[in-house]
Design an enzyme around this catalytic site. Structure first.
Site, PDB file in Angstrom:
ATOM      1  N   LYS A   1       0.825  -1.211   0.000  1.00  0.00           N
ATOM      2  CA  LYS A   1       0.000   0.000   0.000  1.00  0.00           C
ATOM      3  C   LYS A   1       0.864   1.267   0.000  1.00  0.00           C
ATOM      4  O   LYS A   1       2.064   1.223   0.298  1.00  0.00           O
ATOM      5  CB  LYS A   1      -0.933  -0.043   1.216  1.00  0.00           C
ATOM      6  CG  LYS A   1      -1.916  -1.220   1.182  1.00  0.00           C
ATOM      7  CD  LYS A   1      -2.942  -1.129   2.309  1.00  0.00           C
ATOM      8  CE  LYS A   1      -3.926  -2.277   2.257  1.00  0.00           C
ATOM      9  NZ  LYS A   1      -4.986  -2.156   3.284  1.00  0.00           N
TER      10      LYS A   1
ATOM     11  N   TYR B   1     -12.275  -1.842  -3.993  1.00  0.00           N
ATOM     12  CA  TYR B   1     -12.799  -2.022  -2.631  1.00  0.00           C
ATOM     13  C   TYR B   1     -14.326  -1.931  -2.567  1.00  0.00           C
ATOM     14  O   TYR B   1     -14.890  -1.660  -1.503  1.00  0.00           O
ATOM     15  CB  TYR B   1     -12.160  -0.999  -1.697  1.00  0.00           C
ATOM     16  CG  TYR B   1     -10.753  -1.395  -1.259  1.00  0.00           C
ATOM     17  CD1 TYR B   1     -10.549  -2.466  -0.381  1.00  0.00           C
ATOM     18  CD2 TYR B   1      -9.631  -0.724  -1.717  1.00  0.00           C
ATOM     19  CE1 TYR B   1      -9.280  -2.839   0.022  1.00  0.00           C
ATOM     20  CE2 TYR B   1      -8.348  -1.091  -1.322  1.00  0.00           C
ATOM     21  CZ  TYR B   1      -8.184  -2.146  -0.447  1.00  0.00           C
ATOM     22  OH  TYR B   1      -6.927  -2.527  -0.046  1.00  0.00           O
TER      23      TYR B   1
ATOM     24  N   HIS C   1      -2.123  -5.429   1.509  1.00  0.00           N
ATOM     25  CA  HIS C   1      -3.416  -6.092   1.323  1.00  0.00           C
ATOM     26  C   HIS C   1      -3.143  -7.577   1.104  1.00  0.00           C
ATOM     27  O   HIS C   1      -2.149  -7.937   0.479  1.00  0.00           O
ATOM     28  CB  HIS C   1      -4.129  -5.522   0.094  1.00  0.00           C
ATOM     29  CG  HIS C   1      -5.297  -6.351  -0.356  1.00  0.00           C
ATOM     30  ND1 HIS C   1      -6.531  -6.242   0.237  1.00  0.00           N
ATOM     31  CD2 HIS C   1      -5.392  -7.317  -1.305  1.00  0.00           C
ATOM     32  CE1 HIS C   1      -7.352  -7.119  -0.345  1.00  0.00           C
ATOM     33  NE2 HIS C   1      -6.691  -7.767  -1.277  1.00  0.00           N
TER      34      HIS C   1
ATOM     35  N   ASN D   1      -2.063   0.265   6.599  1.00  0.00           N
ATOM     36  CA  ASN D   1      -1.545  -0.968   7.193  1.00  0.00           C
ATOM     37  C   ASN D   1      -0.646  -1.781   6.248  1.00  0.00           C
ATOM     38  O   ASN D   1      -0.578  -3.004   6.337  1.00  0.00           O
ATOM     39  CB  ASN D   1      -2.680  -1.814   7.782  1.00  0.00           C
ATOM     40  CG  ASN D   1      -3.701  -2.235   6.744  1.00  0.00           C
ATOM     41  OD1 ASN D   1      -3.554  -1.937   5.557  1.00  0.00           O
ATOM     42  ND2 ASN D   1      -4.721  -2.953   7.177  1.00  0.00           N
TER      43      ASN D   1
ATOM     44  N   GLU E   1      -9.203 -10.373  -7.733  1.00  0.00           N
ATOM     45  CA  GLU E   1      -8.257  -9.268  -7.522  1.00  0.00           C
ATOM     46  C   GLU E   1      -7.053  -9.373  -8.460  1.00  0.00           C
ATOM     47  O   GLU E   1      -6.578  -8.375  -8.997  1.00  0.00           O
ATOM     48  CB  GLU E   1      -7.837  -9.244  -6.053  1.00  0.00           C
ATOM     49  CG  GLU E   1      -8.985  -8.853  -5.139  1.00  0.00           C
ATOM     50  CD  GLU E   1      -8.732  -9.095  -3.658  1.00  0.00           C
ATOM     51  OE1 GLU E   1      -9.649  -8.811  -2.868  1.00  0.00           O
ATOM     52  OE2 GLU E   1      -7.631  -9.562  -3.287  1.00  0.00           O
TER      53      GLU E   1
HETATM   54  P1  GDP Z   1      -7.956  -6.821   5.688  1.00  0.00           P
HETATM   55  O1  GDP Z   1      -8.603  -7.962   4.939  1.00  0.00           O
HETATM   56  O2  GDP Z   1      -7.104  -7.285   6.839  1.00  0.00           O
HETATM   57  O3  GDP Z   1      -7.210  -5.875   4.777  1.00  0.00           O
HETATM   58  O4  GDP Z   1      -9.129  -5.969   6.372  1.00  0.00           O
HETATM   59  P2  GDP Z   1     -10.611  -5.573   5.901  1.00  0.00           P
HETATM   60  O5  GDP Z   1     -11.019  -6.360   4.684  1.00  0.00           O
HETATM   61  O6  GDP Z   1     -11.502  -5.636   7.107  1.00  0.00           O
HETATM   62  O7  GDP Z   1     -10.481  -4.035   5.516  1.00  0.00           O
HETATM   63  C1  GDP Z   1      -9.915  -3.652   4.290  1.00  0.00           C
HETATM   64  C2  GDP Z   1      -9.008  -2.469   4.521  1.00  0.00           C
HETATM   65  O8  GDP Z   1      -9.783  -1.361   4.964  1.00  0.00           O
HETATM   66  C3  GDP Z   1      -7.963  -2.644   5.635  1.00  0.00           C
HETATM   67  O9  GDP Z   1      -6.803  -3.314   5.213  1.00  0.00           O
HETATM   68  C4  GDP Z   1      -7.663  -1.210   6.011  1.00  0.00           C
HETATM   69  O10 GDP Z   1      -6.743  -0.603   5.086  1.00  0.00           O
HETATM   70  C5  GDP Z   1      -9.009  -0.553   5.861  1.00  0.00           C
HETATM   71  N1  GDP Z   1      -9.699  -0.486   7.153  1.00  0.00           N
HETATM   72  C6  GDP Z   1     -10.201  -1.505   7.885  1.00  0.00           C
HETATM   73  N2  GDP Z   1     -10.763  -1.062   9.027  1.00  0.00           N
HETATM   74  C7  GDP Z   1     -10.614   0.302   8.994  1.00  0.00           C
HETATM   75  C8  GDP Z   1     -10.998   1.346   9.896  1.00  0.00           C
HETATM   76  O11 GDP Z   1     -11.587   1.112  10.937  1.00  0.00           O
HETATM   77  N3  GDP Z   1     -10.688   2.616   9.504  1.00  0.00           N
HETATM   78  C9  GDP Z   1     -10.036   2.896   8.324  1.00  0.00           C
HETATM   79  N4  GDP Z   1      -9.768   4.186   8.006  1.00  0.00           N
HETATM   80  N5  GDP Z   1      -9.648   1.929   7.470  1.00  0.00           N
HETATM   81  C10 GDP Z   1      -9.933   0.656   7.798  1.00  0.00           C
END
Ligand code: GDP
Length: 139
Positions: free
Chosen positions: A11, A51, A117, A114, A128
């Protein structure tokens, strides 16, 4: 059907902080073979499409803005049990909760920025990977 491939993005935060090389090295040392690799950027429209599954989540707008804020690296990776093993290698979504030695623990600072991905299912890994790479690029 279980496949042996997953999809990852490094990222914008990790690229901006100079961690691109270290993260690719970490992934290879963890036993993943790089099938396809691309350094590029996402427009807000493309990030929004990638997304789309999160469109109803409160952080969707911030996520799309962040993912289109700078260059990313996209890659298709191969290994037995690729999707689950890669999720273990990257660690929890929130870097504060990610196990020591995981990519997010080492290279990420916040739940939104973070570092990486990782696909959450074989089906999404395929979708993807196809989003970024044409058929001949992902042989
Ligand atoms: P992943 O599968 O571990 O990447 O997590 P998710 O699918 O739940 O979320 C997708 C992405 O959305 C995450 O990797 C973060 O970059 C972002 N994200 C998730 N939770 C939050 C949040 O509470 N706040 C914000 N700003 N971004 C979030």
């Amino acid at each position: 059907m279980t496949t042996n491939r997953t999809f990852t993005m490094i990222k914008p935060d990790a690229i901006a902080n100079g961690h691109m090389g270290a993260i690719i090295d970490h992934i290879i040392k963890a036993g993943f073979k790089v099938i396809a690799l691309k350094y590029t950027s996402l427009s807000p429209e493309m990030a929004g499409k990638f997304y789309e599954v999160h469109a109803e989540r409160p952080f969707y707008k911030d996520l799309v803005a962040f993912m289109s804020s700078g260059p990313i690296v996209a890659a298709i990776l191969e290994k037995d049990n690729a999707v689950a093993d890669f999720r273990t290698v990257i660690g929890a979504t929130d870097p504060q909760k990610a196990d020591a030695g995981t990519i997010r623990n080492l290279y990420a600072k916040s739940i939104d920025a973070n570092a990486v991905h990782g696909s959450d299912s074989d089906e999404n890994a395929m979708i993807e990977g196809n989003f970024f790479f044409s058929a001949f690029e992902r042989n």
